[in-house]
Write a protein that holds these residues in place. Sequence first.
Motif, PDB file in Angstrom:
ATOM      1  N   VAL A 230       0.842  -1.187   0.000  1.00  0.00           N
ATOM      2  CA  VAL A 230       0.000   0.000   0.000  1.00  0.00           C
ATOM      3  C   VAL A 230       0.885   1.247   0.000  1.00  0.00           C
ATOM      4  O   VAL A 230       1.874   1.338   0.723  1.00  0.00           O
ATOM      5  CB  VAL A 230      -0.954  -0.002   1.207  1.00  0.00           C
ATOM      6  N   LEU A 235      -3.744   6.147  -1.479  1.00  0.00           N
ATOM      7  CA  LEU A 235      -4.576   5.163  -0.788  1.00  0.00           C
ATOM      8  C   LEU A 235      -5.889   4.900  -1.520  1.00  0.00           C
ATOM      9  O   LEU A 235      -6.430   3.791  -1.471  1.00  0.00           O
ATOM     10  CB  LEU A 235      -4.848   5.642   0.644  1.00  0.00           C
ATOM     11  N   TYR A 238      -6.508   1.777  -3.918  1.00  0.00           N
ATOM     12  CA  TYR A 238      -6.545   0.409  -3.396  1.00  0.00           C
ATOM     13  C   TYR A 238      -7.949   0.065  -2.936  1.00  0.00           C
ATOM     14  O   TYR A 238      -8.692   0.922  -2.433  1.00  0.00           O
ATOM     15  CB  TYR A 238      -5.586   0.255  -2.213  1.00  0.00           C
ATOM     16  N   ALA A 243      -4.814  -3.777   1.039  1.00  0.00           N
ATOM     17  CA  ALA A 243      -3.726  -2.807   1.125  1.00  0.00           C
ATOM     18  C   ALA A 243      -2.557  -3.448   1.875  1.00  0.00           C
ATOM     19  O   ALA A 243      -2.355  -3.193   3.069  1.00  0.00           O
ATOM     20  CB  ALA A 243      -4.191  -1.535   1.822  1.00  0.00           C
ATOM     21  N   ARG A 245       0.779  -4.485   3.714  1.00  0.00           N
ATOM     22  CA  ARG A 245       1.770  -3.715   4.449  1.00  0.00           C
ATOM     23  C   ARG A 245       3.118  -4.417   4.400  1.00  0.00           C
ATOM     24  O   ARG A 245       3.204  -5.644   4.242  1.00  0.00           O
ATOM     25  CB  ARG A 245       1.328  -3.522   5.895  1.00  0.00           C
TER      26      ARG A 245
END
Length: 340
Positions: A230, A235, A238, A243, A245
């Motif tokens: 992400v 943002l 997505y 998303a 990490r």
Amino acid sequence: MGKTTTAGYIQLGVAQYAGALNETWWDRDLSIGGRVIVRDESGKTTSKLVKLDWPIARIPTLAPHFGVGMMGQNNKETQAVPIIGLDDPTSSAAGPLGPVGSFVSTQPPKLIVNWELELFDLQPATVGGMDKEFIFAGRIDDKLCSWAAFHGLLASDQKDDDGTIKMVALFDDEEIGSLLRQGAKGNFLPSVIERTVESLCGQEKTFGPGVIGQTYANSFLLSADVTHAVNPNFLSRYLQDHAPRLNVGICICADSNGHMTTDSVSTAILTRVCELSGCTPQVFQIRNDSRSGGTVGPSISSALGVRAADAGMPQLSMHSIRATCGSLDPGLGVKFFKAF
């Protein structure tokens, strides 16, 4: 690849590979390396790997004072040509390409038959962030999953009576369609599998299409390619809950249009692997108004007829000359692939 002189600069003719973010290559310290075909005095032709240890090339940008946009508005053929030196109008003799002792300095130019060379960013990989939680490096895609899968294979347990063959297959040319000898659509992988199964049949079982068919039916393929971590500045691009990490774990990737080979059954299998090994799975599917990339998963699974899934470690700045992953991600990848 050719060499020309323009306005006193010696320039290197290059061709881009696949869908790179070409603008990220400008104003970078670029070196060159690859493979050359050489012929010695006896007439024997061999292949050698070469790499210069200093930056030989640079693609200079133009200052904004000229009113010329530099982001995505340049002609790739005429306005992104690297400079590799200055011409010397007083000299007609060409000096050695490399320093004393380097491979290129020992090779007479007339004995170099051909070459496959690529420019690359000479800046080494480094850790970064306040707590050194990032890795900043070139060519993370897809050395990250390749390294993790290979070390996961080395770390895995193997008993003589397991009745399984564990393999890691690494392919080239994925970004341009995989349809070359060393690509995933070639016959290298099925050929290796068939030869391996044949060697294990021995006297007890006759090798043939039936044995190969059973082998593929009882197999599982994990197509491992990096996926999109992400990006906090984008943002909205997505899907919610899709998303991934950094420094969390493997990401299971899906695509409703068949760009990934993952389905509900293979997702359940990978999720169970994570449960049994203490890994944290993540999921990613791209939005309907975005374009999904592809992997070798659909090509290999359709050719072999094996159950399959796509999963990989997340990274930022995909297709850039320099990308970012988490400093824990290589180890988390090894943990997952070992469990798989």
